[in-house]
Design a protein around this motif. Structure first.
Motif, short mmCIF file in Angstrom:
data_model
loop_
_atom_site.label_atom_id
_atom_site.label_comp_id
_atom_site.label_asym_id
_atom_site.label_seq_id
_atom_site.Cartn_x
_atom_site.Cartn_y
_atom_site.Cartn_z
N PHE A 53 -1.24 0.65 -5.90
CA PHE A 53 -1.19 1.01 -4.49
C PHE A 53 -2.35 0.34 -3.78
N LYS A 54 -2.06 -0.36 -2.72
CA LYS A 54 -3.12 -0.98 -1.92
C LYS A 54 -2.82 -0.75 -0.45
N LEU A 55 -3.85 -0.53 0.32
CA LEU A 55 -3.68 -0.42 1.76
C LEU A 55 -3.13 -1.72 2.33
N CYS A 56 -2.35 -1.60 3.36
CA CYS A 56 -1.78 -2.77 4.02
C CYS A 56 -2.88 -3.76 4.40
N PRO A 57 -2.72 -5.04 4.07
CA PRO A 57 -3.75 -6.02 4.45
C PRO A 57 -3.84 -6.20 5.96
N ALA A 58 -5.04 -6.48 6.42
CA ALA A 58 -5.29 -6.58 7.87
C ALA A 58 -4.45 -7.69 8.52
N THR A 59 -4.15 -8.74 7.77
CA THR A 59 -3.34 -9.83 8.31
C THR A 59 -1.94 -9.34 8.66
N GLU A 60 -1.47 -8.36 7.90
CA GLU A 60 -0.13 -7.81 8.09
C GLU A 60 -0.16 -6.61 9.04
N CYS A 61 -1.25 -5.84 8.97
CA CYS A 61 -1.38 -4.61 9.75
C CYS A 61 -2.67 -4.63 10.55
N PRO A 62 -2.67 -5.26 11.70
CA PRO A 62 -3.87 -5.24 12.54
C PRO A 62 -4.26 -3.79 12.85
N GLY A 63 -5.53 -3.49 12.76
CA GLY A 63 -5.98 -2.13 13.04
C GLY A 63 -6.06 -1.24 11.81
N VAL A 64 -5.72 -1.78 10.63
CA VAL A 64 -5.82 -0.98 9.42
C VAL A 64 -7.27 -0.56 9.18
N GLU A 65 -7.45 0.69 8.76
CA GLU A 65 -8.79 1.19 8.52
C GLU A 65 -9.34 0.65 7.20
N SER A 66 -10.64 0.81 7.01
CA SER A 66 -11.24 0.45 5.72
C SER A 66 -10.78 1.46 4.67
#
Length: 344
Positions: A53-66
């Motif tokens: 499981f990985k958080l959505c990458p910022a390139t794909e999901c602008p605004g993703v939190e750390s």
């Protein structure tokens, strides 16, 4: 189940991937959502058992939190009494635990994710070809197919590891559950779809530790109900008939000597798309609420009479997804949370 409201609102959060609905940070998920399923934990390969499981990458999901903010937000949700689960599978995540090695890798990898993010448990959302029954495996109470046996064993191991607080939910499609009233596996003579009813042995074996079963009443073909009529998506009737089968129990392949027993009312919810974009089978909130009213109070049932009678402890509603609900101005949440809270 400790900590859940009597009638719960359950939703999926697109945490690991972008979707046309847009990204939503964990901290911004409204407090109305009682169970938040993180979509999705997926395997490195179909048979590895190694769930990642990985958080959505910022390139794909602008605004993703750390990741640190994500973990802190989960902790805050749990402190507020919410349950946050890892949903394993989904449409793209085929999970086939064909070996005991894959089973053990599943347990260790899922445990690592639960521990890293501070989660309450897991949601088993196996779809597609994850579960099927080998030819000759005809007794749901005593399955022999490795992918079934190993999944049951793996979930029991997770429960043993985390104890009483471990939350277990499942989101099977109707094909894998209610279709078992007519067809189970490849059948006594072979030739049927081996996936038919293949969640039944999993649900049955884990019934004592199952928190909520919320079948996906969407993306479904017509399914025969306990009235021996076919029911189709598009109104309250489908939700009523499909959910009644789980509240009343049903004979597998129509064999009254082989009953799939009813689950407790508090273990049963049903799943509905939050919007037309979220899945086939969307119905307006009034129809969803008509179905719940029928199941809980026995009124507004239309042409179908529930065999299960009144179900005042019916657990609630699940939706795909929280993100799509936000995209459509929170229609699902704004309609159903007050409705559920107003139930006795």
């Amino acid at each position: 189940m400790g900590g859940l409201p009597k009638h719960a609102l359950i939703g999926y959060l697109h945490a690991s991937f972008a979707n046309g609905s847009g990204y939503l940070r964990m901290a911004d998920v409204p407090a109305d959502w009682d169970i938040i399923n993180l979509a999705f934990g997926e395997p490195t390969s179909a048979t590895s058992g190694d769930i990642q499981f990985k958080l959505c990458p910022a390139t794909e999901c602008p605004g993703v939190e750390s990741e640190a903010d994500f973990i802190a937000a989960i902790k805050a949700k749990r402190a507020a009494g919410k349950k946050v689960l890892l949903s394993i599978g989904g449409a793209n995540g085929q999970v086939q635990l064909t070996t005991t090695a894959a089973r053990d890798r599943f347990v260790s990898s899922v445990s690592a994710i639960i521990d890293r993010y501070g989660l309450d448990g897991v949601d088993i959302d196996f779809e597609g070809h994850s579960l099927s029954l080998n030819t000759g495996d005809t007794d749901f109470k005593n399955p022999t197919t490795p992918v079934i046996v190993n999944l049951i064993s793996a979930v029991k191991s997770l429960k043993a590891r985390y104890g009483a607080g471990f939350v277990l939910t499942m989101a099977p499609e109707t094909f894998f559950v209610q279709l078992g009233y007519q067809y189970y596996g490849s059948g006594p003579w072979g030739g049927q779809d081996p996936r038919a009813g293949s969640y039944l042995p999993v649900i049955y074996a884990l019934r004592d530790i199952l928190t909520v079963l919320h079948v996906q009443d969407y993306n479904s073909g017509s399914i025969m109900g306990l009235d021996n009529q076919y029911h189709s998506m598009g109104g309250a009737d489908f939700h009523i008939a499909m959910t009644d089968m789980l509240l009343a129990g049903f004979p597998v392949t129509g064999n009254t000597a082989n009953m799939f027993p009813a689950l407790r009312e508090d273990q049963i919810a049903f799943g509905a798309p939050s919007s037309v974009s979220a899945g086939n089978g969307y119905v307006a909130p009034t129809a969803v609420q008509q179905a719940v009213t029928c199941l809980v109070k026995g009124t507004s049932c239309g042409s179908y009479t529930p065999r299960s009678g009144l179900n005042p402890n019916f657990r609630g509603l699940m939706t795909w997804s929280i993100n799509w609900d936000k995209f459509y101005s929170w229609e699902f949440r704004n309609s159903h949370e007050p409705f559920l809270n107003a139930l006795p």
